[in-house]
Write a protein that holds these residues in place. Structure first.
Motif, PDB file in Angstrom:
ATOM      1  N   ASN A  65       0.828  -1.200   0.000  1.00  0.00           N
ATOM      2  CA  ASN A  65       0.000   0.000   0.000  1.00  0.00           C
ATOM      3  C   ASN A  65       0.866   1.255   0.000  1.00  0.00           C
ATOM      4  N   GLU A  66       1.871   1.302   0.869  1.00  0.00           N
ATOM      5  CA  GLU A  66       2.712   2.491   1.016  1.00  0.00           C
ATOM      6  C   GLU A  66       3.653   2.701  -0.171  1.00  0.00           C
ATOM      7  N   GLY A  69       1.346   1.900  -3.821  1.00  0.00           N
ATOM      8  CA  GLY A  69       0.116   2.676  -3.901  1.00  0.00           C
ATOM      9  C   GLY A  69      -1.126   1.836  -4.161  1.00  0.00           C
ATOM     10  N   SER A  71      -4.484  -0.068  -3.286  1.00  0.00           N
ATOM     11  CA  SER A  71      -5.504   0.150  -2.261  1.00  0.00           C
ATOM     12  C   SER A  71      -5.306  -0.910  -1.176  1.00  0.00           C
TER      13      SER A  71
END
Length: 119
Positions: A65-66, A69, A71
């Motif tokens: 996620n970080e 990117g 979801s």
């Protein structure tokens, strides 16, 4: 593994590691001496289940996620698929992005690999 995955209804293909596997230490464009790397096309970035040796499922999902990117839902799905099947597709990227994501994920202890998408 191919037979096991196929028996579970998972469509996959075998790619010779010697020709196409790219790890974080081999991502320099200068390594294209034999013309094996797809420098202009898209690359698949895959998550390998070895990531879970020192990380929890939540840690791996959070990194996806970080860094990439994804979801939260997509990161959890990719993580679950890697745990269940040994590998999962994170996403397809141009070479520069795939290299950058591979390097950053690797620095965080996430095991990934890049595979060129054949045109």
């Amino acid at each position: 593994y191919l037979e096991e995955l196929t028996s579970r209804g998972i469509v996959c293909e075998m790619v010779p590691i010697e020709e196409y596997r790219v790890t974080a230490s081999e991502t320099s464009i200068g390594n294209d001496q034999n013309g094996l790397f797809n420098l202009n096309g898209m690359w698949e970035l895959g998550l390998i289940d070895d990531s879970f040796a020192n990380k929890t499922k939540e840690d791996v999902s959070r990194c996806l996620n970080e860094v990439v990117g994804l979801s939260e839902e997509d990161a959890e799905l990719a993580t679950a698929q890697a745990q269940q099947h040994g590998v999962s597709l994170i996403e397809e990227f141009p070479l520069e992005y795939a290299e950058a994501y591979l390097e950053e994920l690797t620095s965080r202890g996430i095991v990934c690999e890049m595979v060129p998408i054949e045109e």
